[in-house]
Write an enzyme that holds these catalytic residues in place. Structure first.
Site, PDB file in Angstrom:
ATOM      1  N   LYS A  13       0.835  -1.216   0.000  1.00 45.98           N
ATOM      2  CA  LYS A  13       0.000   0.000   0.000  1.00 45.98           C
ATOM      3  C   LYS A  13       0.862   1.256   0.000  1.00 45.98           C
ATOM      4  O   LYS A  13       0.602   2.188  -0.744  1.00 45.98           O
ATOM      5  CB  LYS A  13      -0.889   0.068   1.249  1.00 45.98           C
ATOM      6  CG  LYS A  13      -1.947  -0.958   1.357  1.00 45.98           C
ATOM      7  CD  LYS A  13      -2.879  -0.645   2.530  1.00 45.98           C
ATOM      8  CE  LYS A  13      -2.174  -0.532   3.875  1.00 45.98           C
ATOM      9  NZ  LYS A  13      -1.619  -1.781   4.393  1.00 45.98           N
ATOM     10  N   ARG A  88      -8.638   1.104  10.102  1.00 45.24           N
ATOM     11  CA  ARG A  88      -8.161  -0.252  10.373  1.00 45.24           C
ATOM     12  C   ARG A  88      -9.249  -1.110  11.000  1.00 45.24           C
ATOM     13  O   ARG A  88      -9.039  -2.288  11.231  1.00 45.24           O
ATOM     14  CB  ARG A  88      -7.008  -0.213  11.387  1.00 45.24           C
ATOM     15  CG  ARG A  88      -5.665   0.176  10.837  1.00 45.24           C
ATOM     16  CD  ARG A  88      -5.063  -0.933  10.014  1.00 45.24           C
ATOM     17  NE  ARG A  88      -3.709  -1.329  10.359  1.00 45.24           N
ATOM     18  CZ  ARG A  88      -2.601  -0.694   9.991  1.00 45.24           C
ATOM     19  NH1 ARG A  88      -2.667   0.398   9.287  1.00 45.24           N
ATOM     20  NH2 ARG A  88      -1.414  -1.164  10.319  1.00 45.24           N
ATOM     21  N   ARG A 127      12.012  -7.875   5.090  1.00 47.87           N
ATOM     22  CA  ARG A 127      12.233  -6.442   4.890  1.00 47.87           C
ATOM     23  C   ARG A 127      13.399  -5.912   5.741  1.00 47.87           C
ATOM     24  O   ARG A 127      13.491  -6.205   6.936  1.00 47.87           O
ATOM     25  CB  ARG A 127      10.946  -5.706   5.287  1.00 47.87           C
ATOM     26  CG  ARG A 127      10.919  -4.270   4.897  1.00 47.87           C
ATOM     27  CD  ARG A 127       9.536  -3.830   4.571  1.00 47.87           C
ATOM     28  NE  ARG A 127       8.709  -3.654   5.757  1.00 47.87           N
ATOM     29  CZ  ARG A 127       7.444  -3.213   5.700  1.00 47.87           C
ATOM     30  NH1 ARG A 127       6.893  -2.920   4.541  1.00 47.87           N
ATOM     31  NH2 ARG A 127       6.739  -3.081   6.797  1.00 47.87           N
ATOM     32  N   ARG A 160      12.884  -3.422  11.120  1.00 46.49           N
ATOM     33  CA  ARG A 160      11.972  -2.619  11.944  1.00 46.49           C
ATOM     34  C   ARG A 160      11.474  -3.464  13.121  1.00 46.49           C
ATOM     35  O   ARG A 160      11.237  -4.652  12.953  1.00 46.49           O
ATOM     36  CB  ARG A 160      10.754  -2.251  11.085  1.00 46.49           C
ATOM     37  CG  ARG A 160      10.557  -0.788  10.845  1.00 46.49           C
ATOM     38  CD  ARG A 160       9.546  -0.546   9.760  1.00 46.49           C
ATOM     39  NE  ARG A 160       8.172  -0.912  10.121  1.00 46.49           N
ATOM     40  CZ  ARG A 160       7.117  -0.663   9.343  1.00 46.49           C
ATOM     41  NH1 ARG A 160       7.274  -0.047   8.201  1.00 46.49           N
ATOM     42  NH2 ARG A 160       5.914  -1.017   9.700  1.00 46.49           N
ATOM     43  N   ARG A 171       0.339  -8.936  13.634  1.00 40.15           N
ATOM     44  CA  ARG A 171      -0.204  -7.884  12.750  1.00 40.15           C
ATOM     45  C   ARG A 171      -1.135  -8.485  11.706  1.00 40.15           C
ATOM     46  O   ARG A 171      -2.178  -7.917  11.391  1.00 40.15           O
ATOM     47  CB  ARG A 171       0.936  -7.117  12.056  1.00 40.15           C
ATOM     48  CG  ARG A 171       1.648  -6.155  12.999  1.00 40.15           C
ATOM     49  CD  ARG A 171       2.965  -5.692  12.428  1.00 40.15           C
ATOM     50  NE  ARG A 171       2.817  -4.817  11.279  1.00 40.15           N
ATOM     51  CZ  ARG A 171       3.766  -4.613  10.369  1.00 40.15           C
ATOM     52  NH1 ARG A 171       4.916  -5.228  10.460  1.00 40.15           N
ATOM     53  NH2 ARG A 171       3.554  -3.795   9.378  1.00 40.15           N
TER      54      ARG A 171
HETATM   55  P1  AMP Z   1       1.520   0.363   9.254  1.00 43.87           P
HETATM   56  O1  AMP Z   1       2.815   0.975   8.864  1.00 43.87           O
HETATM   57  O2  AMP Z   1       0.332   1.010   8.582  1.00 43.87           O
HETATM   58  O3  AMP Z   1       1.508  -1.140   9.104  1.00 43.87           O
HETATM   59  O4  AMP Z   1       1.319   0.668  10.821  1.00 43.87           O
HETATM   60  C1  AMP Z   1       2.250   0.229  11.783  1.00 43.87           C
HETATM   61  C2  AMP Z   1       1.567   0.130  13.152  1.00 43.87           C
HETATM   62  O5  AMP Z   1       1.034   1.415  13.520  1.00 43.87           O
HETATM   63  C3  AMP Z   1       0.372  -0.815  13.222  1.00 43.87           C
HETATM   64  O6  AMP Z   1       0.756  -2.152  13.441  1.00 43.87           O
HETATM   65  C4  AMP Z   1      -0.412  -0.230  14.392  1.00 43.87           C
HETATM   66  O7  AMP Z   1       0.181  -0.560  15.629  1.00 43.87           O
HETATM   67  C5  AMP Z   1      -0.217   1.261  14.190  1.00 43.87           C
HETATM   68  N1  AMP Z   1      -1.291   1.843  13.338  1.00 43.87           N
HETATM   69  C6  AMP Z   1      -1.163   2.371  12.085  1.00 43.87           C
HETATM   70  N2  AMP Z   1      -2.345   2.805  11.613  1.00 43.87           N
HETATM   71  C7  AMP Z   1      -3.260   2.537  12.592  1.00 43.87           C
HETATM   72  C8  AMP Z   1      -4.672   2.732  12.710  1.00 43.87           C
HETATM   73  N3  AMP Z   1      -5.392   3.275  11.720  1.00 43.87           N
HETATM   74  N4  AMP Z   1      -5.283   2.334  13.860  1.00 43.87           N
HETATM   75  C9  AMP Z   1      -4.563   1.788  14.869  1.00 43.87           C
HETATM   76  N5  AMP Z   1      -3.251   1.549  14.815  1.00 43.87           N
HETATM   77  C10 AMP Z   1      -2.584   1.926  13.695  1.00 43.87           C
END
Ligand code: AMP
Length: 216
Positions: A13, A88, A127, A160, A171
């Site tokens: 994404k 989410r 990654r 990371r 996740r």
């Molecule tokens: P991402 O890079 O989008 O995979 O986000 C990394 C982490 O940030 C996720 O595993 C969540 O812990 C947190 N996070 C990102 N976006 C959200 C959201 N919309 N709601 C809740 N937690 C989020």
């Protein structure tokens, strides 16, 4: 153009969102990036969010919703936006619909980037990121010439915190349980489209553009 990008962690994404930003000139709103920046800055919000992120759990709704509302209110979002990683879960989606309705700028498209589970696992566990210049690699699909070292700047490559195997499983579980239902949510609203997220990045992007070019 007002778009939500849906897809599991590792679906690509973020990569596609950046290409959309470049071509269509609308801002990308990535809650993951905003939260990681807050963690890096060591703000109180960042310290709170890190507890959840390191475990692969969602940060509480009130925290992320506040961040997104504030961002959507900024001037550059008047010409449109692409939401990446938000919403989410269904309650975030409902709040988003309400907020955008009040602003008179309803969503036009929810685009799901579809990738199978085993490919997601390899993309995420493989990654690596350069500490110095931020360049990304994948030890399975796009390895550096020398293990652990950035081709571009010679910096050290690292994984990371939330890309560790146990966190990744969590996740993906959280995605399946809380985020995947949004596909049906947007389908019922008649704004869902899907693209295959496996293959060449530019070909995937071309398929996305074909869909975006039908919007105005
Ligand atoms: P991402 O890079 O989008 O995979 O986000 C990394 C982490 O940030 C996720 O595993 C969540 O812990 C947190 N996070 C990102 N976006 C959200 C959201 N919309 N709601 C809740 N937690 C989020």
């Amino acid at each position: 153009m007002r778009i939500v990008l849906l897809g599991a962690p590792g679906a690509g994404k973020g990569t596609q969102a950046k290409k959309i930003v470049e071509k269509y000139g609308i801002p990308q709103i990535s809650t993951g990036d905003i939260l990681r920046q807050a963690v890096a800055d060591g703000t109180p919000l960042g310290l709170e969010a890190k507890k959840y992120m390191d475990k692969g759990e969602l940060v509480p709704d009130e925290v992320v919703i506040g961040l997104v509302k504030e961002r959507l209110g900024q001037d550059d979002c008047k010409k449109g936006f692409i939401l990446d990683g938000f919403p989410r879960n269904t309650s975030q989606a409902e709040v988003l619909d309400r907020v955008l309705g009040e602003m008179n700028m309803p969503l036009q498209l929810a685009l799901s980037v579809d990738v199978d589970f085993d490919v997601l696992m390899k993309r995420l566990t493989g990654r690596r990121t350069c500490r110095q210049c931020g360049q990304m690699y994948n030890i399975y699909y796009n390895p550096p010439k020398k293990e652990g070292v950035c081709d571009k700047c010679g910096g050290e490559l690292y994984q990371r915190d939330d890309d560790k195997e146990e966190t990744i499983r969590k996740r993906l579980e959280v995605y399946q349980a809380q985020t995947a239902p949004l596909i049906e949510y947007y389908d019922r609203k008649g704004i869902l489209k899907r693209v295959n997220g496996v293959g060449n990045i530019d070909e995937i992007f071309a398929n996305i553009c074909a869909i975006l070019d039908t919007l105005k």
